[in-house]
Design a protein around this motif. Structure first.
Motif, PDB file in Angstrom:
ATOM      1  N   ASP A  14       0.843  -1.216   0.000  1.00  0.00           N
ATOM      2  CA  ASP A  14       0.000   0.000   0.000  1.00  0.00           C
ATOM      3  C   ASP A  14       0.870   1.254   0.000  1.00  0.00           C
ATOM      4  O   ASP A  14       0.582   2.245  -0.692  1.00  0.00           O
ATOM      5  CB  ASP A  14      -0.907   0.019   1.231  1.00  0.00           C
ATOM      6  N   MET A  40       1.052   4.267  -2.677  1.00  0.00           N
ATOM      7  CA  MET A  40       0.722   5.642  -2.314  1.00  0.00           C
ATOM      8  C   MET A  40       1.806   6.601  -2.791  1.00  0.00           C
ATOM      9  O   MET A  40       1.506   7.686  -3.307  1.00  0.00           O
ATOM     10  CB  MET A  40       0.545   5.755  -0.797  1.00  0.00           C
ATOM     11  N   ARG A  46      -6.432   9.309  -7.893  1.00  0.00           N
ATOM     12  CA  ARG A  46      -7.327   8.486  -7.082  1.00  0.00           C
ATOM     13  C   ARG A  46      -8.718   9.130  -7.078  1.00  0.00           C
ATOM     14  O   ARG A  46      -8.874  10.313  -6.742  1.00  0.00           O
ATOM     15  CB  ARG A  46      -6.791   8.377  -5.656  1.00  0.00           C
ATOM     16  N   LEU A  47      -9.698   8.328  -7.464  1.00  0.00           N
ATOM     17  CA  LEU A  47     -11.060   8.820  -7.546  1.00  0.00           C
ATOM     18  C   LEU A  47     -11.542   9.260  -6.166  1.00  0.00           C
ATOM     19  O   LEU A  47     -11.327   8.559  -5.177  1.00  0.00           O
ATOM     20  CB  LEU A  47     -11.953   7.690  -8.064  1.00  0.00           C
ATOM     21  N   ALA A  48     -12.148  10.400  -6.130  1.00  0.00           N
ATOM     22  CA  ALA A  48     -12.764  10.959  -4.925  1.00  0.00           C
ATOM     23  C   ALA A  48     -11.760  11.376  -3.855  1.00  0.00           C
ATOM     24  O   ALA A  48     -12.159  11.829  -2.786  1.00  0.00           O
ATOM     25  CB  ALA A  48     -13.782   9.996  -4.323  1.00  0.00           C
ATOM     26  N   LYS A  49     -10.461  11.179  -4.124  1.00  0.00           N
ATOM     27  CA  LYS A  49      -9.441  11.658  -3.169  1.00  0.00           C
ATOM     28  C   LYS A  49      -8.368  12.382  -3.974  1.00  0.00           C
ATOM     29  O   LYS A  49      -7.293  11.826  -4.252  1.00  0.00           O
ATOM     30  CB  LYS A  49      -8.826  10.484  -2.394  1.00  0.00           C
ATOM     31  N   PHE A  81      -4.709  12.510  -2.742  1.00  0.00           N
ATOM     32  CA  PHE A  81      -4.068  11.258  -2.315  1.00  0.00           C
ATOM     33  C   PHE A  81      -2.776  11.049  -3.105  1.00  0.00           C
ATOM     34  O   PHE A  81      -2.744  11.236  -4.330  1.00  0.00           O
ATOM     35  CB  PHE A  81      -5.024  10.083  -2.561  1.00  0.00           C
ATOM     36  N   LYS A 114      -1.273  11.643   6.534  1.00  0.00           N
ATOM     37  CA  LYS A 114      -2.710  11.760   6.332  1.00  0.00           C
ATOM     38  C   LYS A 114      -3.370  10.411   6.035  1.00  0.00           C
ATOM     39  O   LYS A 114      -4.431  10.103   6.579  1.00  0.00           O
ATOM     40  CB  LYS A 114      -2.983  12.735   5.193  1.00  0.00           C
ATOM     41  N   TYR A 115      -2.754   9.641   5.168  1.00  0.00           N
ATOM     42  CA  TYR A 115      -3.441   8.435   4.695  1.00  0.00           C
ATOM     43  C   TYR A 115      -2.897   7.130   5.283  1.00  0.00           C
ATOM     44  O   TYR A 115      -3.582   6.123   5.214  1.00  0.00           O
ATOM     45  CB  TYR A 115      -3.395   8.374   3.163  1.00  0.00           C
ATOM     46  N   MET A 116      -1.675   7.114   5.785  1.00  0.00           N
ATOM     47  CA  MET A 116      -1.145   5.900   6.451  1.00  0.00           C
ATOM     48  C   MET A 116      -0.443   6.314   7.732  1.00  0.00           C
ATOM     49  O   MET A 116       0.785   6.190   7.873  1.00  0.00           O
ATOM     50  CB  MET A 116      -0.179   5.149   5.520  1.00  0.00           C
ATOM     51  N   PHE A 160     -21.214  10.054  -0.981  1.00  0.00           N
ATOM     52  CA  PHE A 160     -19.997   9.267  -1.106  1.00  0.00           C
ATOM     53  C   PHE A 160     -19.527   8.718   0.244  1.00  0.00           C
ATOM     54  O   PHE A 160     -19.263   7.518   0.387  1.00  0.00           O
ATOM     55  CB  PHE A 160     -18.906  10.126  -1.748  1.00  0.00           C
ATOM     56  N   ASP A 204      -7.206   3.664   3.220  1.00  0.00           N
ATOM     57  CA  ASP A 204      -7.249   4.604   2.095  1.00  0.00           C
ATOM     58  C   ASP A 204      -6.254   4.234   1.009  1.00  0.00           C
ATOM     59  O   ASP A 204      -6.505   4.433  -0.172  1.00  0.00           O
ATOM     60  CB  ASP A 204      -6.948   6.023   2.604  1.00  0.00           C
ATOM     61  N   ALA A 205      -5.086   3.723   1.441  1.00  0.00           N
ATOM     62  CA  ALA A 205      -4.034   3.459   0.464  1.00  0.00           C
ATOM     63  C   ALA A 205      -4.123   2.085  -0.161  1.00  0.00           C
ATOM     64  O   ALA A 205      -3.348   1.753  -1.051  1.00  0.00           O
ATOM     65  CB  ALA A 205      -2.670   3.628   1.137  1.00  0.00           C
ATOM     66  N   SER A 206      -5.061   1.266   0.283  1.00  0.00           N
ATOM     67  CA  SER A 206      -5.106  -0.115  -0.195  1.00  0.00           C
ATOM     68  C   SER A 206      -5.979  -0.268  -1.431  1.00  0.00           C
ATOM     69  O   SER A 206      -6.795   0.597  -1.747  1.00  0.00           O
ATOM     70  CB  SER A 206      -5.645  -1.015   0.915  1.00  0.00           C
ATOM     71  N   TYR A 251     -18.396   5.822  -5.319  1.00  0.00           N
ATOM     72  CA  TYR A 251     -18.475   6.905  -6.312  1.00  0.00           C
ATOM     73  C   TYR A 251     -19.637   6.675  -7.272  1.00  0.00           C
ATOM     74  O   TYR A 251     -20.411   7.581  -7.558  1.00  0.00           O
ATOM     75  CB  TYR A 251     -17.147   6.968  -7.072  1.00  0.00           C
TER      76      TYR A 251
END
Lengths: 165, 616
Positions: free
Chosen positions: A65, A69, A77-80, A83, A114-116, B23, B47-49, B60
């Protein structure tokens, strides 16, 4: 072993019924393996029933992951939209090596926090790779990190960045 | 015995939530669902996976679908719709006529100069030389806006005594001071925009509801559509309307007050118009019937719905009948085929068409008619001497309404209807009759005491001097035809003349010594006159006495009101003509108000004579 035939008083035969006790198979209990995450790049699974190949190794999954990232750029990244480390935009910046290191390090730390947040960045080192005269920039990024909650220390991932889309 | 496996059924039942719409909530629900029912597949939904990314993708899609569902739902409501095409459909459905930019209207003075003639020793304009300026004469303002004359101006038109309607003045005299040339002025209503004529060739292929799009935008009205067989097509509100009103010149004695009579004629050749809000382009839509077909009759044949009894059949059962089949054809009007349509329409408008006063000074295209005896040279001279001027600014020009304006109009328009049900409906319908058929000044509606399904409609008009007068018979006939199309079958309306009660008001006041009595009385008279002027009164409206007393007592310098009285005036008093209604005002004074007779109206006809104040 020859089959024995027994005739009962009622005239019924039990030929072939049942089996010898020694023929039983004893299956030892198998450990339950729970997949943790899907392995990237996507691969076909080794066993039927799964859609993609998975890993049950939590550390391997987290590192996978983390790599993804760092390789992700803003908007991919969709919706982020924020990211990723967005390092591709740095590739073509005409700045010094030190500045490049600082900017890349800041970007990786920022998105990781933020994400990990489980990952702690220990150091980020970058080194440009020799040009192949194909017009593309290539940079090697080496990140040393720790995952305290999993007892992981001084793990390193090496990533080669290029502006080849 | 059937066995029920509770454990199995519980395992198979997967609880789903349908409450998530955006969403974040969809993603949270997907995470809950995945970890609850598929914990043995993967566990990493960060989030990152990749698992998290799949959740994001699915959420979405759900978010987008939810958005469009909301969007479509909003589009169903005029107040919340945002797409122009949908708003246009809503507006049209509400019955609002979509228009483009509106033209401006302006009164324009037309001056012609003609030489004098002597008749019985009197100098006057030479009658034979007086022209008719035809409608569609084009004028141009200083800013280039084109205006057109709407109605013919006949300079030779005179009243019963032979007096010309035009204002006549002498512009040139001879050496003896006798008139040589007269100037005549008539005022005509002009509108901005242009009249355009288009010829459209229609193929021989029969197309129901054939539509033709006009080339110009901002069409304000379609004046005429006629085909090569001289069939005239009439504009209707909806294609199911199979009659139209037509004005025909009134030739009876009351033609001065009622210029035209109203006729209702069948309209088998008819059309509706549709204007796009976006482009302001107008499309004409015709009916669906064939003119040459016997199946789709232009005129309905009621006998066609008679029930047939075939062969030996002697009986028939009760059947349901649609009464509309007796009244109309199925064709919704004729669709033109294999012909050429000549379409005349008016187009153009906008705020910049409201030109300033005295800016309409040039004539672009002058259409005139002269007596055949007038020499060509004289015609050319009179035409070249024609002058025009607009003493007042043009008004009414507006840009095309915006989408939001149309939305607001449509929301208000939903309350209107094209039939008469309530008393306000009836009153509004009377006032909406085009003035060519006579103008009603005041309308009052009362219930008929002898017939619960009938209403008494009291009307009153005004004469040229602005005084109340009985409405002419032609007006009442026109009004009856007009109302008949909108009334319910079971309703009846009796049109009656409103009795006009003329009166005078006397009062005596004590005025302080330090103020001028004449001035004070003049001020009181003026304020009472303003209060009692006819335009402030409706049919069946009482006079509130205390209001008038307040006006008197609130005047500076008034010490006290000694006495007052109202008195009915009728017939002729000192050469002043009043109505013939005799009415005892004192008898009809109740609770400080003077009540008019049923359906009646008060008129203080000559305030300068009929308000008399005395000071002591």
């Amino acid at each position: 072993m020859a089959n024995s035939t027994t005739i009962t008083p009622q005239g019924r035969t039990f030929k072939g019924a049942g089996g010898a006790l020694t023929a039983r198979v004893s299956n030892p209990p198998q450990p339950i393996v729970t997949p943790f995450s899907i392995v990237t790049p996507l691969q076909f699974p080794n066993k039927t029933g799964d859609t993609f190949k998975t890993t049950s190794d939590v550390i391997e999954g987290v590192i996978d992951d983390f790599k993804n990232m760092i390789l992700t750029n803003y908007g991919e990244r969709l919706a982020k939209p924020d990211f990723g480390a967005n390092l591709r935009s740095l590739l073509t910046e005409r700045i010094s090596q030190d500045d490049w290191d600082n900017k890349a390090s800041a970007a990786i730390k920022s998105t990781t926090e933020k994400y990990m947040p489980a990952i702690t960045i220990q150091s980020v080192n970058t080194s440009p790779l020799p040009s192949k005269n194909d017009g593309f920039a290539r940079v090697n990024v080496s990140v040393i990190f720790a995952i305290p909650s999993l007892g992981v220390q001084d793990r390193r991932v090496n990533i080669t960045l290029t502006n080849v889309s | 015995m059937s066995s029920f496996n509770l454990k199995k059924s519980l395992l198979q039942k997967k609880e789903r939530s349908y409450l998530n719409r955006d969403f974040d909530s969809l993603r949270a629900e997907l995470f809950r669902y995945s970890t609850t029912y598929y914990p043995d597949k993967i566990q990493d939904y960060g989030d990152a996976s990749l698992g998290g990314m799949f959740n994001d993708l699915t959420a979405y899609v759900g978010d987008v679908m939810s958005f469009y569902m909301d969007h479509q739902f909003n589009e169903l409501n005029l107040e919340t719709a945002v797409e122009p095409n949908n708003i246009e459909r809503h507006v049209r459905l509400a019955g609002v006529k979509i228009t483009g930019a509106s033209p401006a209207l302006c009164n324009v003075d037309f001056y012609v100069k003609v030489e004098a003639e002597v008749v019985n020793g009197v100098y006057r304009p030479k009658r034979d030389y007086l022209p008719i300026i035809r409608s569609r004469t084009k004028l141009q303002s200083n800013n280039g806006t084109i205006f057109e004359l709407l109605d013919d101006l006949d300079f030779s038109k005179a009243d019963r005594n032979g007096k010309l309607y035009a204002d006549v003045s002498v512009v040139l005299t001879d050496n003896a001071g006798k008139p040589r040339t007269f100037s005549l002025k008539l005022t005509g209503l002009c509108t901005s925009g242009e009249t355009i004529e288009e010829n459209i060739t229609v193929s021989s292929e029969f197309i129901p509801f054939r539509s033709i799009t006009l080339s110009r935008s901002n069409v304000s009205e379609i004046t005429r559509i006629v085909d090569t067989d001289l069939n005239e097509y009439y504009e209707v509100e909806a294609l199911s309307n199979d009659v139209v009103y037509k004005k025909v010149a009134n030739t009876t004695s009351d033609s001065e007050t009622v210029p035209d009579n109203l006729y209702i004629i069948p309209a088998p050749y008819r059309f509706i118009t549709r204007t796009s809000i976006n482009s302001s382009i107008t499309t004409i839509v015709f009916g669906s019937g064939r003119a040459d077909s016997t199946d789709d009759d232009i005129i309905p044949d009621p006998s066609e719905i008679a029930l047939p009894l075939y062969g030996d059949r002697k009986t028939f059962s009760r059947v349901a009948i649609d009464p509309n089949s007796l009244l109309s054809t199925n064709s919704l009007g004729v669709s033109p085929t294999n012909t050429t349509l000549t379409i005349t329409y008016r187009a153009g408008g906008g705020l910049n068409h409201n030109v300033a006063p005295r800016t309409l000074r040039s004539v672009v295209s002058l259409l005139t008619s002269f007596n055949q005896s007038v020499p060509a040279g004289k015609i050319a001279q009179i035409r070249s001497n024609l002058e025009v001027n607009n003493p007042e600014a043009a008004s009414g020009g507006e840009n095309a309404p915006t989408l939001d304006e149309f939305r607001a109009i449509a929301l208000n328009y939903k309350n209107s209807q094209s039939r008469i049900v309530t008393k306000p409906d009836l009153i509004a319908r009377v006032y909406s009759m085009p003035p060519n058929f006579g103008r009603v000044y005041r309308v009052g509606v009362r219930s008929n005491p002898t017939n619960p399904l009938s209403s008494l409609l009291y009307i009153i008009s005004r004469d040229a001097d602005g005084y109340l007068t009985v409405s002419p018979d032609s007006l009442k006939r026109n009004l009856a035809k007009y109302l008949n199309e909108f009334r319910l079958t079971s309703d009846a309306v009796d049109i009656l003349d409103s009795p006009v009660v003329n009166y005078k008001f006397n009062y005596t006041v004590a005025i302080a010594d330090n103020v001028d009595k004449t001035t004070t009385l003049g001020k009181i008279n003026q304020s009472i006159s303003n209060y009692l002027r006819t335009k402030n009164f409706q049919i069946d409206q009482p006079i509130v006495i205390s209001d008038i007393l307040n006006l008197i007592l609130n005047q500076d310098g008034i010490v006290s009101l000694e006495n007052y009285n109202f008195r009915n005036l009728r017939d002729t008093v000192k050469d002043r003509k009043y109505s013939s209604v005799a009415y005892n005002l004192r008898q009809h004074t109740m609770r400080g108000m003077i009540q008019p007779p049923p359906g009646g109206i008060f008129e203080l006809k000559y305030p300068e004579y009929d308000i008399i104040g005395n000071a002591v």
